[in-house]
Design a protein around this motif. Sequence first.
Motif, PDB file in Angstrom:
ATOM      1  N   ALA A 359     -33.565 -22.549  -9.996  1.00 59.68           N
ATOM      2  CA  ALA A 359     -33.529 -21.688 -11.174  1.00 59.68           C
ATOM      3  C   ALA A 359     -32.399 -20.684 -11.019  1.00 59.68           C
ATOM      4  N   LEU A 360     -31.673 -20.442 -12.104  1.00 65.94           N
ATOM      5  CA  LEU A 360     -30.603 -19.451 -12.118  1.00 65.94           C
ATOM      6  C   LEU A 360     -31.185 -18.130 -12.613  1.00 65.94           C
ATOM      7  N   ASP A 361     -31.157 -17.109 -11.756  1.00 65.43           N
ATOM      8  CA  ASP A 361     -31.784 -15.825 -12.074  1.00 65.43           C
ATOM      9  C   ASP A 361     -30.804 -14.787 -12.609  1.00 65.43           C
ATOM     10  N   ALA A 362     -29.560 -14.825 -12.158  1.00 61.56           N
ATOM     11  CA  ALA A 362     -28.562 -13.846 -12.595  1.00 61.56           C
ATOM     12  C   ALA A 362     -27.176 -14.419 -12.351  1.00 61.56           C
ATOM     13  N   LEU A 363     -26.215 -13.938 -13.139  1.00 58.32           N
ATOM     14  CA  LEU A 363     -24.849 -14.466 -13.090  1.00 58.32           C
ATOM     15  C   LEU A 363     -23.870 -13.325 -13.291  1.00 58.32           C
ATOM     16  N   THR A 364     -22.858 -13.244 -12.432  1.00 56.85           N
ATOM     17  CA  THR A 364     -21.798 -12.239 -12.545  1.00 56.85           C
ATOM     18  C   THR A 364     -20.452 -12.913 -12.336  1.00 56.85           C
ATOM     19  N   VAL A 412     -17.543 -16.323  -8.982  1.00 57.95           N
ATOM     20  CA  VAL A 412     -18.834 -16.257  -9.667  1.00 57.95           C
ATOM     21  C   VAL A 412     -19.905 -15.941  -8.632  1.00 57.95           C
ATOM     22  N   GLU A 413     -20.687 -14.913  -8.919  1.00 57.65           N
ATOM     23  CA  GLU A 413     -21.833 -14.588  -8.073  1.00 57.65           C
ATOM     24  C   GLU A 413     -23.105 -14.972  -8.821  1.00 57.65           C
ATOM     25  N   ALA A 414     -23.992 -15.668  -8.130  1.00 60.06           N
ATOM     26  CA  ALA A 414     -25.225 -16.126  -8.770  1.00 60.06           C
ATOM     27  C   ALA A 414     -26.406 -15.874  -7.856  1.00 60.06           C
ATOM     28  N   SER A 415     -27.491 -15.414  -8.459  1.00 59.73           N
ATOM     29  CA  SER A 415     -28.768 -15.327  -7.760  1.00 59.73           C
ATOM     30  C   SER A 415     -29.613 -16.504  -8.217  1.00 59.73           C
ATOM     31  N   VAL A 416     -30.106 -17.287  -7.264  1.00 67.92           N
ATOM     32  CA  VAL A 416     -30.888 -18.478  -7.602  1.00 67.92           C
ATOM     33  C   VAL A 416     -32.201 -18.469  -6.831  1.00 67.92           C
ATOM     34  N   THR A 417     -33.196 -19.111  -7.422  1.00 69.68           N
ATOM     35  CA  THR A 417     -34.470 -19.345  -6.743  1.00 69.68           C
ATOM     36  C   THR A 417     -34.561 -20.819  -6.405  1.00 69.68           C
ATOM     37  N   TYR A 418     -34.818 -21.100  -5.141  1.00 72.64           N
ATOM     38  CA  TYR A 418     -34.966 -22.488  -4.691  1.00 72.64           C
ATOM     39  C   TYR A 418     -36.453 -22.791  -4.550  1.00 72.64           C
ATOM     40  N   GLN A 419     -36.936 -23.784  -5.300  1.00 73.48           N
ATOM     41  CA  GLN A 419     -38.355 -24.146  -5.292  1.00 73.48           C
ATOM     42  C   GLN A 419     -38.546 -25.530  -4.678  1.00 73.48           C
ATOM     43  N   PRO A 420     -38.918 -25.603  -3.387  1.00 75.26           N
ATOM     44  CA  PRO A 420     -39.139 -26.919  -2.774  1.00 75.26           C
ATOM     45  C   PRO A 420     -40.469 -27.517  -3.195  1.00 75.26           C
ATOM     46  N   LEU A 534     -25.549 -16.591  -4.008  1.00 77.13           N
ATOM     47  CA  LEU A 534     -24.473 -17.542  -3.753  1.00 77.13           C
ATOM     48  C   LEU A 534     -23.190 -17.055  -4.404  1.00 77.13           C
ATOM     49  N   THR A 535     -22.067 -17.322  -3.742  1.00 80.65           N
ATOM     50  CA  THR A 535     -20.748 -16.978  -4.279  1.00 80.65           C
ATOM     51  C   THR A 535     -19.954 -18.263  -4.485  1.00 80.65           C
ATOM     52  N   PHE A 536     -19.403 -18.420  -5.680  1.00 77.64           N
ATOM     53  CA  PHE A 536     -18.645 -19.617  -6.039  1.00 77.64           C
ATOM     54  C   PHE A 536     -17.185 -19.235  -6.257  1.00 77.64           C
ATOM     55  N   THR A 537     -16.286 -19.962  -5.636  1.00 78.03           N
ATOM     56  CA  THR A 537     -14.859 -19.789  -5.874  1.00 78.03           C
ATOM     57  C   THR A 537     -14.319 -21.057  -6.538  1.00 78.03           C
ATOM     58  N   ARG A 538     -13.167 -20.933  -7.161  1.00 82.73           N
ATOM     59  CA  ARG A 538     -12.635 -22.046  -7.956  1.00 82.73           C
ATOM     60  C   ARG A 538     -12.302 -23.237  -7.064  1.00 82.73           C
ATOM     61  N   ASP A 539     -12.747 -24.435  -7.523  1.00 81.52           N
ATOM     62  CA  ASP A 539     -12.428 -25.659  -6.794  1.00 81.52           C
ATOM     63  C   ASP A 539     -10.932 -25.910  -6.822  1.00 81.52           C
ATOM     64  N   ALA A 540     -10.437 -26.504  -5.756  1.00 81.67           N
ATOM     65  CA  ALA A 540      -9.034 -26.891  -5.730  1.00 81.67           C
ATOM     66  C   ALA A 540      -8.799 -27.983  -6.762  1.00 81.67           C
ATOM     67  N   PRO A 541      -7.704 -27.940  -7.510  1.00 84.47           N
ATOM     68  CA  PRO A 541      -7.451 -28.971  -8.525  1.00 84.47           C
ATOM     69  C   PRO A 541      -7.267 -30.339  -7.892  1.00 84.47           C
ATOM     70  N   GLU A 542      -7.772 -31.382  -8.596  1.00 86.62           N
ATOM     71  CA  GLU A 542      -7.615 -32.746  -8.101  1.00 86.62           C
ATOM     72  C   GLU A 542      -6.173 -33.211  -8.259  1.00 86.62           C
TER      73      GLU A 542
END
Length: 543
Positions: A359-364, A412-420, A534-542
């Motif tokens: 689940a995505l809880d917050a996004l910045t 991109v900073e995201a707060s997520v909930t992991y539900q196993p 979690l912190t997301f940075t831009r993927d390298a271009p293909e």
Amino acid sequence: MSNKKPILALIALILLAAQSAATVAFAAPAQVVFNPTQGEPRDYRVGVRVQPEDGGDGSNSRGEWLALQSVMRYRVSAGGLMSTTHIEPRFMQAENESGPLFSSARGDDLEDTSIPRLMRDGFDLAMDRDGKSTRPGNSNREAWQAVADKSGVPVSQLEQQLVAPALAQTIPARQGAQLAIDGFQGMPTLRLTVTEVDSDSLIATLTRTDDVPRPPQPMSDTRDSTSTRVTHVDGRLRIDRDSGWIQAMTLISDRQIERTGGTTRLHSVVTMEAVDDPATGTMGDGLREFRTNAMSAAMPDYDMYLPETAEDTLDRPVIEPPTQPLAHAETGFHIDEDGALVLNITHRDDENVSLDQLALDALTLRDADGKTLDQGFVLDSIAPDHEQDDATRIRLLPLGWQAPDPGDIAEVEASVTYQPINAPRYVSLPLRDTPTRLDNGVAHAEAVPTDDGWLVSLTGGYNTYYTYGLNTVFKGRSATTTNRARDGINFADRILLERVDDPDIWGLQFELTGDIDAFDLMFYSPAEPSTHALTFTRDAPER
């Protein structure tokens, strides 16, 4: 007599009086009235599904469907007996069985049109408390016509997205209470029945007051000789007791449209859900889930694969919830061809990607200088990445009618909930000549005998549910999915009605045949969830 006893009695009386006063002071009101804070915004996800009816079992063998989805921001701009609510469309998308028709998220769709300017002006809803009716204002009709011309979607169907966020009537907060609702969503007089009341909300159903259709009423789209009448209504809504805002609603209706060339019958469903942030939620909150529901309603009949020999079965899954989920996950993001922000998570800790829920809880969003970017999104989907093993994709579409510059996003900073999910428990659903049922919390499995087999319904949450597995031999049995109606409501509609109470409801219905006395199922239940940054940075271009 000890002096302590009267002192203790006095203290007890004081505490009792204080408790009684607090109970009176904080008791929920006996009536629910729309009483919003003027200027306060409320965001809603709104969905409209439309199908031509072919009669009979509530399904549509021709496979035609139309799904309209939007994010609407409501703001009360005037109060009193005649109040006005301004509606700002923040996102709008239309698609059918052939594919996308129109999306505000795709910049190319808007080029050389007046739609962005017109939509930014928004629309008005007028609520007449004295007359107890709610109706769209005449503002900005040009905007609807522009979108209709661009997408090919009739104006009358587009306008269904202007869902009133409240009722003009005062509602008794008492189970079993009934009252007539006039002028709601262009419907004939409806009967509201309160079914549940708690300290926070009120749940009610909406039905026609009688089975006699109203005389034909002119439709919004008057370019040809057309009239319509509503012949059947089923609805369910949840209302906030303090403010009167609708928290969630599903409204189902059948319409008979008379045109010069003949009669058309349409089956439509309108859903709305209040959200703090349309970008956040679980898999069930995404735009894709509503689209899947529309497809299931229109094209329900497909044969389910059931292994007939031991060689065809899969091994029973060995599931152990991860001890440190996402601890070593690799992350990145990119912007796809539709302008969507796609967050990629590659799992490295034996997480069960196909079963566990995220689940995505917050996004910045931040630019290269670390400055927060003011760009809103709506959640499209959270699902395993079918192009990459052990990976999850979170896909979000931008809000607004001006295409954002994705090059501004550096992080991109995201707060997520992991539900196993726990290892499944294997159970059998008995098959008899009378209905049988299994229940475990929100999960239910039911088999109802039919002329040539059983109608099996599986419903539950996204992490608590029954399902059939491919690790069992089902020799001599066959199963076909179906949208068959029960008690006048087809299965796809029933799921949307139940989501008013629980937005995470999931369901599967199929017709089962064979010389058998039980159907093997697996029951899944959730393990302990965990929250992660979690912190997301831009993927390298293909290359």
